[in-house]
Scaffold this motif. Structure first.
Motif, PDB file in Angstrom:
ATOM      1  N   ARG A  53      73.294  78.691  60.074  1.00 52.57           N
ATOM      2  CA  ARG A  53      72.717  77.615  60.874  1.00 52.57           C
ATOM      3  C   ARG A  53      71.541  78.115  61.714  1.00 52.57           C
ATOM      4  O   ARG A  53      70.790  77.338  62.280  1.00 52.57           O
ATOM      5  N   LYS A 102      64.844  72.247  56.510  1.00 55.48           N
ATOM      6  CA  LYS A 102      64.695  71.236  57.557  1.00 55.48           C
ATOM      7  C   LYS A 102      63.278  71.228  58.123  1.00 55.48           C
ATOM      8  O   LYS A 102      62.847  70.253  58.746  1.00 55.48           O
ATOM      9  N   LYS A 103      62.558  72.338  57.889  1.00 55.57           N
ATOM     10  CA  LYS A 103      61.216  72.450  58.445  1.00 55.57           C
ATOM     11  C   LYS A 103      60.448  73.525  57.675  1.00 55.57           C
ATOM     12  O   LYS A 103      61.023  74.506  57.222  1.00 55.57           O
ATOM     13  N   GLU A 146      59.680  70.810  53.415  1.00 56.22           N
ATOM     14  CA  GLU A 146      60.630  70.181  54.321  1.00 56.22           C
ATOM     15  C   GLU A 146      61.338  68.997  53.661  1.00 56.22           C
ATOM     16  O   GLU A 146      60.717  68.154  53.029  1.00 56.22           O
ATOM     17  N   GLY A 147      62.666  68.979  53.798  1.00 48.58           N
ATOM     18  CA  GLY A 147      63.439  67.873  53.256  1.00 48.58           C
ATOM     19  C   GLY A 147      64.034  68.114  51.888  1.00 48.58           C
ATOM     20  O   GLY A 147      64.705  67.238  51.343  1.00 48.58           O
ATOM     21  N   ASP A 167      62.644  76.661  58.577  1.00 46.49           N
ATOM     22  CA  ASP A 167      63.960  76.509  59.188  1.00 46.49           C
ATOM     23  C   ASP A 167      64.848  75.702  58.250  1.00 46.49           C
ATOM     24  O   ASP A 167      64.353  74.897  57.455  1.00 46.49           O
ATOM     25  N   GLY A 168      66.141  75.929  58.337  1.00 43.65           N
ATOM     26  CA  GLY A 168      67.050  75.186  57.474  1.00 43.65           C
ATOM     27  C   GLY A 168      68.477  75.665  57.655  1.00 43.65           C
ATOM     28  O   GLY A 168      68.789  76.430  58.578  1.00 43.65           O
ATOM     29  N   PRO A 217      66.180  61.206  54.948  1.00 40.03           N
ATOM     30  CA  PRO A 217      66.581  61.673  56.288  1.00 40.03           C
ATOM     31  C   PRO A 217      68.059  61.460  56.590  1.00 40.03           C
ATOM     32  O   PRO A 217      68.716  62.338  57.155  1.00 40.03           O
ATOM     33  N   MET A 255      70.109  64.039  54.646  1.00 41.52           N
ATOM     34  CA  MET A 255      69.991  65.365  55.256  1.00 41.52           C
ATOM     35  C   MET A 255      70.845  65.456  56.516  1.00 41.52           C
ATOM     36  O   MET A 255      71.542  66.456  56.746  1.00 41.52           O
ATOM     37  N   GLU A 256      70.807  64.413  57.331  1.00 39.82           N
ATOM     38  CA  GLU A 256      71.599  64.404  58.555  1.00 39.82           C
ATOM     39  C   GLU A 256      73.091  64.468  58.243  1.00 39.82           C
ATOM     40  O   GLU A 256      73.841  65.201  58.905  1.00 39.82           O
ATOM     41  N   ASP A 274      73.965  67.932  57.064  1.00 42.82           N
ATOM     42  CA  ASP A 274      73.907  68.826  58.224  1.00 42.82           C
ATOM     43  C   ASP A 274      75.177  68.684  59.070  1.00 42.82           C
ATOM     44  O   ASP A 274      75.751  69.676  59.545  1.00 42.82           O
TER      45      ASP A 274
END
Length: 297
Positions: free
Chosen positions: A36, A63-64, A80-81, A102-103, A138, A141-142, A145
């Motif tokens: 994480r 994530k980025k 990203e994504g 990031d991810g 989105p 992904m959420e 996560d």
């Protein structure tokens, strides 16, 4: 000369245990890793210099930022994504990545992977794919996560339940399979038949080029004539089917020459060339140097 090196969960655990900042918000054991807070500098050092074999399966969600890896001898750009799956024993190298990358990451040993899925593996994880990737909405992904964080929080409890952990992992994998199925259906609807056939051809090349060198094999796997496949691949990609196959074969030979102590004779035999002389001529025709010249360089 060193063999092509493996990265295993055991190796990563030893490194993580050495540095407190790597362990922060990450969990790693002999059978599982949940990242994480990715240790980007360490990962870049580890994977940038040379290709490595990732012993266990990996799922990564960006994530980025962006990254340009080489996976199983093929070059990619992930942004990203995107979600990326790599089956066990994938060959990976990072060519470049953004500073803000990031991810989250997820890796399981084969034993834990089998326990979580039981006797019925979903299509995405039944073994026929070495890798796949798709873009996440989105909300998806959420949700992934949150599932990832739930597994992390559960596993960090002192008296966590192994069964709860397995069921949570299973839920995560089945949801990825569900999203993979949606992505494949969307691709079928938006891609032309020719684009789909090109994607299927490239997947076959990635999986088989080390031993299957002739276009006839790939045409037969696609249930099409060799002439039609040759014309189609050139039309869609601007590059001949034979050139794609040659690139994958040469990349594999280069890895063996650069990262193993295998003799040219052994490499030629393992890659199903008629004889070492044939492979040497083939390699020089495509690279301008002999295998031994490449190895010494």
């Amino acid at each position: 000369m060193a063999d092509l090196q493996y990265i295993t969960l055991s190796h990563m655990k030893r490194v993580f245990d050495m540095y407190d900042d790597m362990s922060a918000n990450n969990y790693i054991s002999q059978n599982m890793i949940l990242v994480r807070n990715p240790p980007l500098l360490w990962l870049k050092r580890l994977l940038s210099n040379e290709p490595r074999v990732l012993k266990e399966m990996r799922i990564v969600i960006l994530k980025k930022g962006w990254t340009k890896p080489t996976l199983n001898l093929m070059n990619y750009l992930f942004e990203e994504g995107e979600l990326l799956f790599l089956a066990s024993n994938a060959i990976a190298q990072i060519q470049d990545c953004s500073d803000d990358l990031d991810g989250i990451g997820f890796s399981l040993s084969d034993d834990l992977f089998s326990l979580a899925l039981g006797n019925h593996a979903p299509k995405a994880f039944d073994g026929h794919l070495r890798e796949f990737h798709f873009h996440l909405k989105p909300r998806d992904m959420e949700f992934l996560d949150q599932l990832h964080h739930l597994i992390y929080n559960n596993i960090r409890q002192d008296n966590h339940s192994a069964q709860v952990t397995l069921h949570l992992i299973s839920t995560f994998l089945w949801y990825v399979d569900y999203l993979y199925g949606q992505s494949e259906e969307n691709n079928r609807q938006t891609q032309s038949r020719e684009q789909r056939l090109f994607s299927d051809f490239m997947q076959l090349v990635s999986n088989n080029a080390a031993r299957q060198h002739q276009l006839d094999f790939y045409a037969s796997q696609l249930c099409l004539s060799t002439r039609y496949v040759s014309t189609l691949i050139k039309k869609v990609s601007g590059k001949s089917a034979k050139a794609w196959i040659d690139d994958a074969i040469i990349a594999r030979i280069k890895i063996e020459l650069k990262h193993s102590d295998k003799s040219v004779n052994q490499i030629a035999d393992e890659m199903d060339f008629p004889n070492p002389s044939f492979m040497c001529k083939y390699f020089k025709r495509n690279t301008g140097v002999t295998p031994m010249e490449y190895r010494k360089k």
